[in-house]
Design a protein around this motif. Structure first.
Motif, PDB file in Angstrom:
ATOM      1  N   LEU A 160       0.810  -1.217   0.000  1.00 30.88           N
ATOM      2  CA  LEU A 160       0.000   0.000   0.000  1.00 30.88           C
ATOM      3  C   LEU A 160       0.845   1.270   0.000  1.00 30.88           C
ATOM      4  CD1 LEU A 160      -3.002  -0.972   2.323  1.00 30.88           C
ATOM      5  CD2 LEU A 160      -3.019  -0.601  -0.143  1.00 30.88           C
ATOM      6  N   PRO A 207      -1.347  -0.190  -6.503  1.00 33.55           N
ATOM      7  CA  PRO A 207      -2.216  -1.365  -6.611  1.00 33.55           C
ATOM      8  C   PRO A 207      -3.487  -1.021  -7.376  1.00 33.55           C
ATOM      9  CG  PRO A 207      -1.494  -1.037  -4.350  1.00 33.55           C
ATOM     10  CD  PRO A 207      -1.075   0.168  -5.112  1.00 33.55           C
ATOM     11  N   LYS A 208      -3.918  -1.962  -8.179  1.00 30.64           N
ATOM     12  CA  LYS A 208      -5.097  -1.794  -9.025  1.00 30.64           C
ATOM     13  C   LYS A 208      -6.316  -1.317  -8.222  1.00 30.64           C
ATOM     14  CE  LYS A 208      -6.390  -4.646 -12.958  1.00 30.64           C
ATOM     15  NZ  LYS A 208      -6.663  -6.050 -13.280  1.00 30.64           N
ATOM     16  N   GLY A 209      -6.531  -1.977  -7.099  1.00 27.00           N
ATOM     17  CA  GLY A 209      -7.717  -1.677  -6.300  1.00 27.00           C
ATOM     18  C   GLY A 209      -7.691  -0.280  -5.720  1.00 27.00           C
ATOM     19  N   VAL A 210      -6.482   0.283  -5.552  1.00 22.53           N
ATOM     20  CA  VAL A 210      -6.373   1.622  -4.988  1.00 22.53           C
ATOM     21  C   VAL A 210      -6.611   2.651  -6.090  1.00 22.53           C
ATOM     22  CG1 VAL A 210      -4.859   3.228  -3.777  1.00 22.53           C
ATOM     23  CG2 VAL A 210      -4.793   0.796  -3.226  1.00 22.53           C
ATOM     24  N   LYS A 263     -10.433   3.808  -7.056  1.00 22.23           N
ATOM     25  CA  LYS A 263     -11.244   4.836  -6.412  1.00 22.23           C
ATOM     26  C   LYS A 263     -11.026   6.211  -7.045  1.00 22.23           C
ATOM     27  CE  LYS A 263      -8.082   5.966  -2.671  1.00 22.23           C
ATOM     28  NZ  LYS A 263      -7.826   5.970  -1.252  1.00 22.23           N
TER      29      LYS A 263
END
Lengths: 379, 220
Positions: B139, B213-216, B219
């Motif tokens: 992260l 990271p992709k998920g971050v 947003k």
């Protein structure tokens, strides 16, 4: 299942967070810890998975003291759900759910099957949600994942730290309902911390009310409503909710504005008043609303011609009830003694009147008609 | 000297000194690269360490900040009496310069990881090492990479001074141009250094994006 023995906690700054907590949590029950902030409810919960260590006392799970167990191993067998949800944003939903199974080195196929099973359990379509990232989900959906992540490795115990309080009201209600439904299926031992009494009442098998590091009362929701141990518990549960409890009491069934008359009044006046107000009885009160008795319209009519008689002479002593008297007893009284109405009296003073129709309205959950003008005949 | 003349002179000098420039470029790359790698190896673990002991964070960052404020030429000169001249001296000086951006970004990156993720990880039974490797490092990687990028661009610039401690690099070419009063030779040294810095900046920018990271990203 989980037993607290003389648990105390003093923080280094000297604050005494917990004082001698003794608690036994049964297998398969959902116990909520509730209280104002700073009461020690979260501290109590976090001791179960050793995120906080007690200063004194011993906690046993299945008879084994947890202080002798490796905290990491212990936590892998206890599900944990927190208010901030805490999904890992860089991992997909499937990876998040697989976290503990992977830590426990489960077989890959078993884990994959488990992920689908859990997603289905909370109504999230696996083919859609498996590969999504947490931030692509709504708050309610995220916390559903938070809950099933805690269930993933089939822990016998689950700790929930205000899991729904950051959600919007609609999601919160939905998740509470789902939890109740889920718990019927999975029968886990759940320790649930909340500050929301409605939530606790809705989901809990038992509720522990805490204040200043002590458990004031630990009981089923029903018993808490009926028998609050002290003033704090009563206030914390809330008067309104007391009334909303499963069994209504006189307070819910009475009208508050009652047609009253003073003892010294003449019969003609009283009769005219009853006619104009369309009531068939009046409650007789003293100068300070002290309860004296009841006069009925029949009685007044019978003595109407007697000029010397006043209200004082016609009083019937109808036995009053306290505001807290429960519905079954009131109904029994109406059935046995057939009074027209029953005055509700507290500390000698009239507070209301239960009539047959006000009782029906109360039981139906309707608002009481207030008597339209109190005491037109009052002095 | 008009514009056209200068341009012709510049082309001439690049052609005639190509071998020298190429060697200097290699030296420059070597010095910068080694220094950055050493700086990463020191700063990233140190940054993680001080993120665990926040009382130590301020003093450590302050010390590296002081290093950074020492004029670069002075630092090189200051090291000569202790270490003599040569690559070692140059690399140590450059490393010292690269410490601060990486250290500060590592510390900031690690400490700004969402505490709820860490609490969830701990509560689920992750060990400290697992929390570091599976939660904190992934992260905070974009922030750490941003620090490495700043440090790299800085180091490539400062490495032109390595010539004064006899470590070569593009500074050699520039210095020779200055002493012989040939502006075109100065440019022949300065231009590759600039291109190098810009090139690395771009590459590291891409790496930084890849590290997010992709998920971050989702947003944003």
């Amino acid at each position: 299942m989980i037993t607290f023995e003389h648990i105390s906690k003093k923080f280094p700054d000297g604050t005494e967070a917990l004082k001698d907590i003794n608690l036994h949590i049964e297998k398969g029950e959902l116990l909520t810890l509730i209280g104002p902030s700073g009461c020690g409810k979260t501290t109590t919960m976090k001791m179960i998975n050793r995120l906080i260590e007690p200063s004194g006392g011993q906690i046993h799970i299945d008879g084994k003291p947890i202080s002798e167990q490796n905290p990491v191993e212990l936590r892998r067998n206890i599900g944990y759900v927190i208010q901030q949800i805490g999904l890992l944003p860089h991992m997909t939903i499937a990876e998040n759910i697989a976290l503990i199974p992977n830590l426990k080195k489960w077989d890959k196929n078993k884990t994959e099957k488990r992920i689908d099973e859990l997603l289905n359990l909370v109504g999230l379509e696996p083919s859609t949600f498996r590969s999504r990232y947490p931030l692509e989900l709504s708050g309610g959906q995220q916390q559903r994942v938070g809950v099933i992540r805690a269930l993933a490795a089939e822990p016998p115990i689950i700790l929930m730290d205000e899991p729904f309080s950051a959600l919007d009201p609609i999601s919160r209600e939905q998740l509470q309902d789902e939890l109740v439904k889920l718990q019927k299926e999975i029968q886990k031992t759940i320790v649930f911390v909340t500050h929301d009494m409605d939530e606790a009442m809705k989901i809990a098998d038992r509720i522990a009310i805490m204040k200043d590091g002590e458990i004031l009362q630990l009981d089923t929701p029903d018993r808490l409503l009926r028998h609050p141990k002290n003033e704090f518990v009563r206030n914390f549960i809330g008067d309104e909710r007391m009334a909303k409890g499963q069994t209504p009491s006189a307070v819910d069934l009475m009208i508050r504005k009652v047609a009253t008359v003073k003892e010294s009044r003449g019969l003609a006046e009283a009769f005219r008043f009853m006619k104009s107000e369309q009531v068939d009885s009046l409650v007789v009160t003293g100068p300070d609303q002290e309860y004296k008795g009841v006069v009925t319209i029949e009685h007044v009519q019978n003595h109407y011609d007697d000029d010397n008689k006043r209200i004082h002479d016609l009083i019937e002593k109808v036995e009053p009830i306290l505001p807290g008297v429960l519905y079954p007893e009131i109904a029994k009284r109406f059935a046995e003694k057939e009074p027209i109405s029953i005055p509700v009296v507290e500390a000698g003073k009239l507070v209301g009147l239960v009539t047959r129709s006000s009782m029906m309205r109360g039981l139906a959950g309707l608002e009481q008609h207030s008597y339209r003008e109190e005491g037109a005949l009052n002095e | 000297m008009n514009e056209e003349n200068f341009f012709v002179l510049f082309i001439d000098i690049v052609q005639s000194r190509w071998d020298d420039i190429f060697v200097a470029l290699q030296e420059h790359l070597f010095l910068s690269f080694i220094s950055i790698v050493i700086a990463i190896l020191i700063s990233v673990p140190l940054g993680i360490f001080i993120s665990r002991r926040k009382k130590l964070a301020e003093p450590f960052i302050a010390v590296t900040a002081i290093f950074q404020t020492v004029p670069s030429l002075a630092l090189f000169g200051f090291l000569i009496p202790f270490l003599g001249i040569g690559n070692t001296t140059a690399i140590i000086a450059l490393t010292v310069y690269a410490l601060l951006p990486i250290l500060r970004n590592t510390y900031t990156g690690i400490t700004s990881v969402d505490q709820s993720s860490i609490e969830a990880g701990r509560g689920m039974g992750m060990t400290d090492l697992q929390i570091l490797m599976k939660i904190e490092v992934p992260l905070s990687l974009p922030v750490i990479m941003a620090g490495v990028r700043t440090a790299t661009v800085l180091t490539i610039g400062v490495a032109t001074l390595a010539t004064f401690v006899g470590a070569g690099g593009l500074g050699d070419i520039i210095y020779r141009g200055l002493t012989s009063n040939k502006d075109e030779l100065v440019l022949a040294g300065a231009l590759p250094a600039t291109i190098l810095a810009l090139g690395f900046d771009l590459i590291l920018k891409l790496l930084e994006n890849a590290a997010t990271p992709k998920g971050v990203k989702a947003k944003k």
